[in-house]
Design a protein around this motif. Structure first.
Motif, mmCIF file in Angstrom:
data_model
loop_
_atom_site.group_PDB
_atom_site.id
_atom_site.type_symbol
_atom_site.label_atom_id
_atom_site.label_comp_id
_atom_site.label_asym_id
_atom_site.label_seq_id
_atom_site.Cartn_x
_atom_site.Cartn_y
_atom_site.Cartn_z
ATOM 1 N N GLU A 1 -5.577 18.226 21.361
ATOM 2 C CA GLU A 1 -4.676 17.483 20.478
ATOM 3 C C GLU A 1 -3.580 18.378 19.896
ATOM 4 O O GLU A 1 -2.480 17.926 19.646
ATOM 5 C CB GLU A 1 -5.452 16.820 19.340
ATOM 6 C CG GLU A 1 -4.566 15.927 18.488
ATOM 7 C CD GLU A 1 -5.344 15.127 17.479
ATOM 8 O OE1 GLU A 1 -5.121 15.335 16.279
ATOM 9 O OE2 GLU A 1 -6.177 14.309 17.900
ATOM 10 N N PHE A 2 -3.894 19.641 19.672
ATOM 11 C CA PHE A 2 -2.891 20.597 19.205
ATOM 12 C C PHE A 2 -2.314 21.286 20.432
ATOM 13 O O PHE A 2 -3.047 21.830 21.258
ATOM 14 C CB PHE A 2 -3.534 21.637 18.271
ATOM 15 C CG PHE A 2 -2.561 22.637 17.721
ATOM 16 C CD1 PHE A 2 -1.906 22.389 16.530
ATOM 17 C CD2 PHE A 2 -2.298 23.821 18.397
ATOM 18 C CE1 PHE A 2 -1.004 23.312 16.011
ATOM 19 C CE2 PHE A 2 -1.408 24.740 17.893
ATOM 20 C CZ PHE A 2 -0.754 24.486 16.703
ATOM 21 N N CYS B 1 -8.966 22.492 12.480
ATOM 22 C CA CYS B 1 -9.838 21.979 13.538
ATOM 23 C C CYS B 1 -9.254 20.684 14.092
ATOM 24 O O CYS B 1 -8.906 19.774 13.330
ATOM 25 C CB CYS B 1 -11.227 21.741 12.960
ATOM 26 S SG CYS B 1 -12.424 21.128 14.149
ATOM 27 N N TYR B 2 -9.159 20.612 15.416
ATOM 28 C CA TYR B 2 -8.587 19.448 16.101
ATOM 29 C C TYR B 2 -9.480 19.054 17.280
ATOM 30 O O TYR B 2 -10.181 19.902 17.841
ATOM 31 C CB TYR B 2 -7.212 19.792 16.690
ATOM 32 C CG TYR B 2 -6.197 20.256 15.698
ATOM 33 C CD1 TYR B 2 -5.493 19.355 14.912
ATOM 34 C CD2 TYR B 2 -5.913 21.609 15.560
ATOM 35 C CE1 TYR B 2 -4.536 19.789 14.007
ATOM 36 C CE2 TYR B 2 -4.958 22.050 14.654
ATOM 37 C CZ TYR B 2 -4.274 21.132 13.881
ATOM 38 O OH TYR B 2 -3.341 21.562 12.985
ATOM 39 N N SER C 1 -6.679 18.781 9.281
ATOM 40 C CA SER C 1 -7.874 19.288 9.932
ATOM 41 C C SER C 1 -8.991 18.239 9.882
ATOM 42 O O SER C 1 -9.131 17.508 8.905
ATOM 43 C CB SER C 1 -8.317 20.583 9.248
ATOM 44 O OG SER C 1 -9.278 21.258 10.029
ATOM 45 N N LEU C 2 -9.791 18.158 10.946
ATOM 46 C CA LEU C 2 -10.789 17.099 11.089
ATOM 47 C C LEU C 2 -11.837 17.052 9.986
ATOM 48 O O LEU C 2 -12.404 15.997 9.716
ATOM 49 C CB LEU C 2 -11.521 17.250 12.429
ATOM 50 C CG LEU C 2 -10.767 16.848 13.676
ATOM 51 C CD1 LEU C 2 -11.619 17.123 14.910
ATOM 52 C CD2 LEU C 2 -10.356 15.386 13.626
ATOM 53 N N HIS D 1 -16.190 13.563 17.286
ATOM 54 C CA HIS D 1 -14.873 13.703 17.920
ATOM 55 C C HIS D 1 -14.895 14.305 19.325
ATOM 56 O O HIS D 1 -13.848 14.402 19.954
ATOM 57 C CB HIS D 1 -13.963 14.560 17.038
ATOM 58 C CG HIS D 1 -13.765 14.001 15.665
ATOM 59 N ND1 HIS D 1 -12.909 12.950 15.403
ATOM 60 C CD2 HIS D 1 -14.323 14.344 14.480
ATOM 61 C CE1 HIS D 1 -12.944 12.668 14.110
ATOM 62 N NE2 HIS D 1 -13.792 13.490 13.523
#
Length: 128
Positions: A46-47, A41-42, A92-93, A22
């Motif tokens: 993105e957040f 987790c992003y 979350s990722l 990512h």
């Protein structure tokens, strides 16, 4: 300087795996509701970090934030981000990896708390 947030070797390994897929990442310590109280987790950016979000530090090079209200509850503790087998929150990722990030904590010693107090409040918002 005392770190407000750390990562375990398991969390650092999972971060490395996620980063390979990512790109740069960020974390936000969720305060509950649909995400539970978990580190989310992003992909970096993105957040949307707001002016009420407190910058705790970096783990494995990733910025970690927490909402101001949650920071008040956790300010006397060092957050330790770990990774354990299981399914975490869907936002979350790591959710598809069969792993989830988990927040552990320990209370700062009196000396650590004094050092943090002398350093002043941590920065807020995305100007980190």
């Amino acid at each position: 300087m005392v770190d407000r947030v750390l990562a375990t070797p398991a969390a650092e390994a999972l971060i490395g795996k996620l980063r390979a897929v990512h790109g740069d990442l960020m974390f936000h310590q969720s305060g509950g509701c649909c995400d539970g109280s978990a580190p989310m987790c992003y992909p970096l950016g993105e957040f949307k970090v707001g002016q009420q979000d407190v910058f705790l530090g970096r783990i494995a090079g990733c910025p970690v934030f927490i909402g101001a209200a949650q920071f008040e509850y956790w300010s006397h503790t060092q957050l330790i981000i770990d990774a354990v087998p299981g399914r975490g929150a869907g936002f979350s990722l790591e959710a598809p990896e069969g792993m989830r990030f988990l927040t552990r904590s320990r209370v700062f010693t009196d000396d650590e708390a004094e050092e943090l107090s002398a350093a002043g409040p941590p920065p807020r918002g995305d100007a980190v």
